[in-house]
Write an enzyme that holds these catalytic residues in place. Structure first.
Site, short mmCIF file in Angstrom:
data_model
loop_
_atom_site.label_atom_id
_atom_site.label_comp_id
_atom_site.label_asym_id
_atom_site.label_seq_id
_atom_site.Cartn_x
_atom_site.Cartn_y
_atom_site.Cartn_z
N ILE A 1 0.86 -1.20 0.00
CA ILE A 1 0.00 0.00 0.00
C ILE A 1 0.89 1.25 0.00
O ILE A 1 1.74 1.39 0.88
CB ILE A 1 -0.91 0.04 1.26
CG1 ILE A 1 -1.82 -1.19 1.30
CG2 ILE A 1 -1.71 1.32 1.31
CD1 ILE A 1 -2.70 -1.28 2.55
N GLY B 1 3.89 -19.88 7.65
CA GLY B 1 5.02 -18.96 7.53
C GLY B 1 4.62 -17.50 7.67
O GLY B 1 5.35 -16.60 7.28
N LYS C 1 5.00 0.50 12.73
CA LYS C 1 4.46 1.14 11.52
C LYS C 1 3.67 2.40 11.89
O LYS C 1 3.78 3.44 11.22
CB LYS C 1 3.57 0.14 10.77
CG LYS C 1 4.36 -1.06 10.23
CD LYS C 1 3.44 -2.20 9.79
CE LYS C 1 4.24 -3.40 9.31
NZ LYS C 1 3.43 -4.61 9.14
N GLY D 1 4.33 -10.01 1.76
CA GLY D 1 4.46 -10.93 0.63
C GLY D 1 5.43 -10.41 -0.41
O GLY D 1 5.76 -9.22 -0.44
#
Ligand code: HSE
Length: 428
Positions: free
Chosen positions: A138, A189, A207, A304
Site C-alpha cells: 500500500i 510462515g 508502523k 508478501g
C-alpha cells in the site's frame, strides 16, 4: 542511454527475491519510467549456496552487508535484512557515510533509529526511503508525503499487521480458538521469527510510529505508542462483539491532541459495516484523515513477495527519477518533540462480565459504574443454565481512567466469577 542506477541488495529473502524478479520482468518498462536503466550490481545474504529460484550469477557477492554498502560500484543500498540493530543498522549507517542512497523495508530499525538516520542521510544529501516498511504494497508513505501534502492531517488509523487480522478473522469465521489459528499461521510462515512482534502488536506499533511522524511532523516516538496484542482475545469476545454488531481488529490510531501525541495499537471493536469491519484475512487497511480531503481509505496486501517488492521499487524509481524528499516528508532536524498523551480520548467500551446469578447482583454492578461516572448505553444478559450469568454492556463514552475505576469497583463487589473484559469501541 544514460548510465544505469546501480543497486546493492542486502537480504535475499522473500522481498529481495521479489525485487530481483521485478527488475528481471520489467527492465524496459522501469528504464522508460525512470529515465535510466536500473541494475543490480552486487548482493549479500546469509547463505550464498541457498537455491532461491533466481539466478544470482550476474551479481557480485559480498558476505558482509557493510562491505556491500560501501562498494564504489553501487548508487543505492537496498536493505532487506530486517532487525532493529545488528547488520541492518551497521550497513545502513555505513551506506549513508559512503554517500549512498538507502531504501529499506525495516520498520523496527526506523521506529527506533529513524530520527538519527534521517538526520544523517539529510546531512549527507542522500535519500533514506521506506515505503515498504509500512503496510507492504500500500503506497501509504507516498499518500501522506505527496498526495496529502496540502492537508493538516487530523488522524491516522490502520490495520497494519496481516497476521493478526488473519488470526482474528479465522477465529471469527470458523469459531477456531486463538491457539489453533496461531499454530496454522506459524505453519503457513505468516509469523515473524519472534511471533510476539506480530501478535504483541509491536510490528504494527512500529508502523504506526512511522506514519505519525510524517502525519504530524513529530520525531518518531515508538516508546510513546500504547501497545496491546491480540493474545487475550477469546472466541467468546469475538462472538459476543459480533452479536452486538462489532468485529474485533488490532487497530492503530494516531492523533495530535491538546494532551500530546496519542498513539494506540490495541484490539478495538469496530462496527461491522465500517471499512475496517469488512477487512478479511491478511489484508491491510489504512485510513488517513485530512482537514481538506476528509477521509481516504487505502486497502491492499501488507506483506508478501510481490507487494513488498513493489513498494521497494517505487522508492528506487523515485531515486532514479531524481525525486528527493526528506525521509519523513520534511527536514528531520525540524521535526517536533511532542510528548506522548498520557490519557487517550474518551470512547465507548464493550464490557463482558460473568456474574453470580443471585438477587441484587446487577444492582451492585450498575452501582459501581454509577460511582465511577460511567453510563450504560446498551446491555444484554444471555440465557444460561447454571449459576453464572453472562452479561454484556456497551458504555457511553468515558475515559479509560473512569472505566478502570469502574472495573475496580465491579471486582470489589464480589459478584464477578471472572475478571471483566473491557475492549475499546473505536469511532470509525
Ligand atoms: N508480519 C507482518 C504482517 C508483515 O503480518 O503484516 C511484515 O511487517
Amino acid at each position: 542511454m544514460p548510465n544505469p542506477l546501480r543497486l546493492g541488495i542486502a537480504g535475499l529473502g522473500t522481498v529481495g527475491v521479489g525485487v530481483i524478479r521485478i527488475l528481471e520482468n520489467h527492465a524496459a518498462l522501469i528504464a522508460a519510467r525512470s529515465g535510466q536503466p536500473i541494475e543490480i550490481t552486487a548482493v549479500s545474504a546469509r547463505s550464498k549456496a541457498k537455491d532461491r529460484g533466481v539466478d544470482l550469477a550476474g551479481y557480485a557477492w559480498e558476505d558482509d552487508p557493510v562491505a556491500l554498502a560501501k562498494r564504489g560500484d553501487i548508487d543505492v543500498f537496498v536493505e532487506l535484512m530486517g532487525g532493529e540493530d545488528g547488520p541492518a543498522k551497521a550497513s545502513v549507517e555505513a551506506a549513508i557515510v559512503a554517500g549512498k542512497h538507502v531504501v529499506t523495508a525495516n520498520k523496527a530499525m526506523l521506529a527506533i533509529h529513524g530520527q538519527a538516520m534521517a538526520e544523517a542521510a539529510e546531512s549527507s544529501d542522500v535519500a533514506l526511503k521506506f515505503e515498504a516498511a509500512v503496510a507492504g504494497g500500500i503506497p501509504v508513505i507516498k499518500s501522506l508525503t505527496e498526495g496529502l501534502a496540502g492537508n493538516k492531517i487530523t488522524r491516522v488509523m490502520g490495520v497494519m499487521n496481516g497476521t493478526c487480522n488473519y488470526i482474528l478473522t479465522r477465529m471469527e469465521n470458523e469459531g477456531v480458538p486463538y491457539e489453533q489459528v496461531f499454530a496454522d499461521a506459524k505453519a503457513l510462515g505468516y509469523l515473524e521469527a519472534d511471533p510476539n512482534l506480530d501478535v504483541g502488536g509491536i510490528d504494527a506499533g512500529h508502523k504506526l510510529a512511522l506514519l505519525s511522524s510524517i502525519a504530524f511532523g513529530t520525531k518518531v516516538n515508538f516508546a510513546g505508542v500504547e501497545l496491546e496484542g491480540i493474545q487475550r482475545i477469546s472466541i467468546t469476545d469475538i462472538e459476543q462483539a459480533s452479536d452486538m454488531g462489532f468485529r474485533i481488529k488490532l487497530l492503530g490510531v494516531a492523533q495530535l491532541t491538546g494532551r500530546g501525541l496519542e498513539q494506540r495499537m490495541q484490539p478495538c471493536l469496530v462496527p461491522k459495516n465500517s471499512p475496517f469491519g469488512q477487512l478479511e484475512n491478511a489484508t491491510n487497511m489504512v485510513l488517513l484523515e485530512g482537514d481538506a480531503v476528509g477521509q481516504i481509505v487505502l486497502r491492499g496486501a501488507g506483506a508478501g513477495e510481490g507487494p513488498t517488492a513493489s513498494a521497494v521499487m517505487s522508492d528506487v524509481i523515485d531515486i532514479a527519477r531524481g525525486f528527493r524528499l526528506s525521509t519523513f516528508g520534511q527536514p528531520a532536524i525540524g521535526l517536533k518533540n511532542i510528548q506522548a498523551a498520557q490519557v487517550s480520548a474518551a470512547a465507548a467500551f464493550y464490557l463482558r462480565l460473568m456474574l453470580k446469578d443471585a438477587p441484587g447482583v446487577l444492582h451492585k454492578i450498575t452501582g459501581a459504574l454509577a460511582d465511577a461516572g460511567v453510563s450504560i448505553d446498551r446491555m444484554r444478559q444471555y440465557s444460561h443454565a447454571d449459576t453464572a450469568a453472562p452479561v454484556l454492556m456497551v458504555t457511553h463514552k468515558t475515559t479509560r481512567a473512569e472505566l478502570d475505576h469502574a472495573l475496580a469497583g465491579i471486582i470489589s463487589t464480589g459478584v464477578t466469577l471472572q475478571d471483566p473484559v473491557a475492549i475499546r469501541i473505536e469511532d470509525v
